[in-house]
Design a protein around this motif. Structure first.
Motif, PDB file in Angstrom:
ATOM      1  N   UNK A   7       9.174  10.317   4.808  1.00 37.51           N
ATOM      2  CA  UNK A   7       8.749   9.686   6.062  1.00 37.51           C
ATOM      3  C   UNK A   7       8.061   8.354   5.788  1.00 37.51           C
ATOM      4  N   UNK A   8       7.289   8.316   4.696  1.00 36.42           N
ATOM      5  CA  UNK A   8       6.628   7.055   4.341  1.00 36.42           C
ATOM      6  C   UNK A   8       7.663   5.993   3.981  1.00 36.42           C
ATOM      7  N   UNK A   9       8.680   6.373   3.241  1.00 35.89           N
ATOM      8  CA  UNK A   9       9.738   5.413   2.887  1.00 35.89           C
ATOM      9  C   UNK A   9      10.475   4.922   4.133  1.00 35.89           C
ATOM     10  N   UNK A  10      10.656   5.816   5.101  1.00 35.26           N
ATOM     11  CA  UNK A  10      11.293   5.415   6.360  1.00 35.26           C
ATOM     12  C   UNK A  10      10.445   4.378   7.089  1.00 35.26           C
ATOM     13  N   UNK A  11       9.133   4.607   7.106  1.00 32.40           N
ATOM     14  CA  UNK A  11       8.230   3.658   7.755  1.00 32.40           C
ATOM     15  C   UNK A  11       8.234   2.310   7.035  1.00 32.40           C
ATOM     16  N   UNK A  12       8.269   2.346   5.702  1.00 35.92           N
ATOM     17  CA  UNK A  12       8.318   1.090   4.955  1.00 35.92           C
ATOM     18  C   UNK A  12       9.601   0.310   5.249  1.00 35.92           C
ATOM     19  N   UNK A  13      10.686   1.036   5.382  1.00 35.14           N
ATOM     20  CA  UNK A  13      11.949   0.362   5.686  1.00 35.14           C
ATOM     21  C   UNK A  13      11.955  -0.180   7.111  1.00 35.14           C
ATOM     22  N   UNK A  14      11.257   0.479   8.002  1.00 33.54           N
ATOM     23  CA  UNK A  14      11.270   0.093   9.417  1.00 33.54           C
ATOM     24  C   UNK A  14      10.332  -1.061   9.703  1.00 33.54           C
ATOM     25  N   UNK A  15       9.193  -1.098   9.027  1.00 32.30           N
ATOM     26  CA  UNK A  15       8.175  -2.124   9.290  1.00 32.30           C
ATOM     27  C   UNK A  15       7.939  -2.939   8.021  1.00 32.30           C
ATOM     28  N   UNK A  16       8.110  -4.238   8.102  1.00 28.32           N
ATOM     29  CA  UNK A  16       7.938  -5.059   6.913  1.00 28.32           C
ATOM     30  C   UNK A  16       6.456  -5.243   6.585  1.00 28.32           C
ATOM     31  N   UNK A  17       6.192  -6.019   5.558  1.00 28.74           N
ATOM     32  CA  UNK A  17       4.857  -6.078   4.962  1.00 28.74           C
ATOM     33  C   UNK A  17       3.766  -6.534   5.925  1.00 28.74           C
ATOM     34  N   UNK A  18       4.139  -7.346   6.901  1.00 26.43           N
ATOM     35  CA  UNK A  18       3.104  -7.891   7.796  1.00 26.43           C
ATOM     36  C   UNK A  18       2.430  -6.814   8.638  1.00 26.43           C
ATOM     37  N   UNK A  19       3.064  -5.660   8.765  1.00 32.72           N
ATOM     38  CA  UNK A  19       2.493  -4.593   9.573  1.00 32.72           C
ATOM     39  C   UNK A  19       1.516  -3.706   8.787  1.00 32.72           C
ATOM     40  N   UNK A  20       1.443  -3.899   7.487  1.00 34.23           N
ATOM     41  CA  UNK A  20       0.641  -3.015   6.650  1.00 34.23           C
ATOM     42  C   UNK A  20      -0.620  -3.731   6.165  1.00 34.23           C
ATOM     43  N   UNK A  21      -1.707  -2.996   5.971  1.00 32.56           N
ATOM     44  CA  UNK A  21      -2.918  -3.635   5.421  1.00 32.56           C
ATOM     45  C   UNK A  21      -2.681  -4.037   3.972  1.00 32.56           C
ATOM     46  N   UNK A  63       0.826  -1.209   0.000  1.00 32.81           N
ATOM     47  CA  UNK A  63       0.000   0.000   0.000  1.00 32.81           C
ATOM     48  C   UNK A  63       0.861   1.260   0.000  1.00 32.81           C
ATOM     49  N   UNK A  64       2.022   1.194   0.629  1.00 31.17           N
ATOM     50  CA  UNK A  64       2.924   2.350   0.657  1.00 31.17           C
ATOM     51  C   UNK A  64       3.406   2.736  -0.724  1.00 31.17           C
ATOM     52  N   UNK A  65       3.699   1.731  -1.570  1.00 33.21           N
ATOM     53  CA  UNK A  65       4.151   2.015  -2.933  1.00 33.21           C
ATOM     54  C   UNK A  65       3.049   2.710  -3.742  1.00 33.21           C
ATOM     55  N   UNK A  66       1.818   2.260  -3.569  1.00 32.60           N
ATOM     56  CA  UNK A  66       0.711   2.888  -4.294  1.00 32.60           C
ATOM     57  C   UNK A  66       0.471   4.311  -3.813  1.00 32.60           C
ATOM     58  N   UNK A  67       0.613   4.534  -2.509  1.00 28.93           N
ATOM     59  CA  UNK A  67       0.457   5.888  -1.979  1.00 28.93           C
ATOM     60  C   UNK A  67       1.516   6.816  -2.577  1.00 28.93           C
ATOM     61  N   UNK A  68       2.744   6.324  -2.662  1.00 29.45           N
ATOM     62  CA  UNK A  68       3.809   7.147  -3.237  1.00 29.45           C
ATOM     63  C   UNK A  68       3.548   7.442  -4.709  1.00 29.45           C
ATOM     64  N   UNK A  69       3.092   6.434  -5.427  1.00 25.26           N
ATOM     65  CA  UNK A  69       2.804   6.644  -6.850  1.00 25.26           C
ATOM     66  C   UNK A  69       1.668   7.640  -7.030  1.00 25.26           C
TER      67      UNK A  69
END
Length: 266
Positions: free
Chosen positions: A153-167, A132-138
């Motif tokens: 900041x979104x890229x930092x969050x993506x790097x910090x938390x792997x996919x299991x933390x995201x919807x 979902x983070x990639x789509x938000x950035x796009x």
């Protein structure tokens, strides 16, 4: 009462209308107001009695008469019969759109889940975004506020938390569908609510909006019109007939307004 005194109410009302017309023209605003003002100016003789009633009840209160005409102009320009029909049509369209979003969202979520299964089990991938983070950035690339302040900041969050933390994408679409399914349509302001609350459209919708507009200009809500102000049924009928451009058999009577007021009180 001499001739000057007899003409004073009409002159006071016309002066207010002319001042509003000039103000709008100089600034290039509210042409819809000026259309209504022209109607009132052209039918001054029909409005003499109404103007006398308004002047008698409002001229001792600063800006009250001008405020009353502001409420009338707004109501006719934005909540005349044609505009109310349009508002009702738009409300119905909004209902249909939410129903379609709910239905299409549910179907899209199913497709997204199936695509993810195929990615994981079929031996093939389509190289589509899954985060979902990639789509938000796009989606945010044409939003300067996003790219300047949020993207890093979104890229930092993506790097910090792997996919299991995201919807998942399908979960996000499901949420959109559920949101549309549970939507409750409501008016965004008191005039819209008053004008569209009835099951069927009628001229009374305009009066409901107009009465609310007057109430919103009363002293109780920090306006200029005294709380005790109550124009006569004849005044309301004459003002509405002229402001709406009604003629001949369509002219409104004081008895019509009286019955309407009684129904609204009931």
């Amino acid at each position: 009462m001499n001739t000057t005194e007899v003409n004073l109410p009409a002159k006071a009302c016309n002066d207010i209308l002319l001042a509003r017309k000039q103000y709008n023209r100089e600034r290039g605003i509210l042409p819809s107001h000026n259309i209504v003002i022209e109607r009132l100016l052209l039918r001054e003789l029909e409005l003499r009695s109404a103007y006398t009633d308004l002047y008698k009840k409002l001229h001792m209160h600063p800006r009250a008469l001008d405020s009353f005409f502001g409420a009338l102009l707004d109501s006719v320009a934005f909540w005349g019969p044609e505009r109310i029909v349009k508002a009702r049509t738009e409300r119905d369209e909004l209902v249909r759109i939410n129903e379609q979003i709910a239905e299409m969202g549910e179907g899209l979520a199913i497709l997204l889940r199936r695509r993810e299964e195929l990615h994981n089990k079929s031996g093939f991938r389509s190289n589509t975004s899954y985060h979902i983070g990639d789509l938000i950035k796009e989606a945010g690339q044409h939003n300067g506020h996003f790219t300047l302040y949020l993207e890093d900041e979104l890229e930092t969050l993506q790097a910090r938390y792997d996919l299991k933390y995201w919807p998942s994408l399908d979960a996000c679409v499901d949420a959109i569908a559920d949101d549309a399914y549970e939507a409750e349509i409501e008016a965004s302001d008191p005039l819209t609510e008053a004008a569209t609350v009835a099951a069927r459209s009628s001229l009374s919708d305009f009066f409901k909006a107009w009465f609310v507009a007057i109430d919103e200009h009363r002293q109780a809500v920090n306006g200029w019109i005294p709380d005790s102000f109550r124009p006569s049924d004849n005044s309301l009928a004459s003002l509405a007939s002229c402001a709406l451009g009604l003629e001949d058999d369509d002219l409104l009577s004081s008895s019509y307004v009286k019955r309407l007021r009684q129904r609204l009180r009931a």
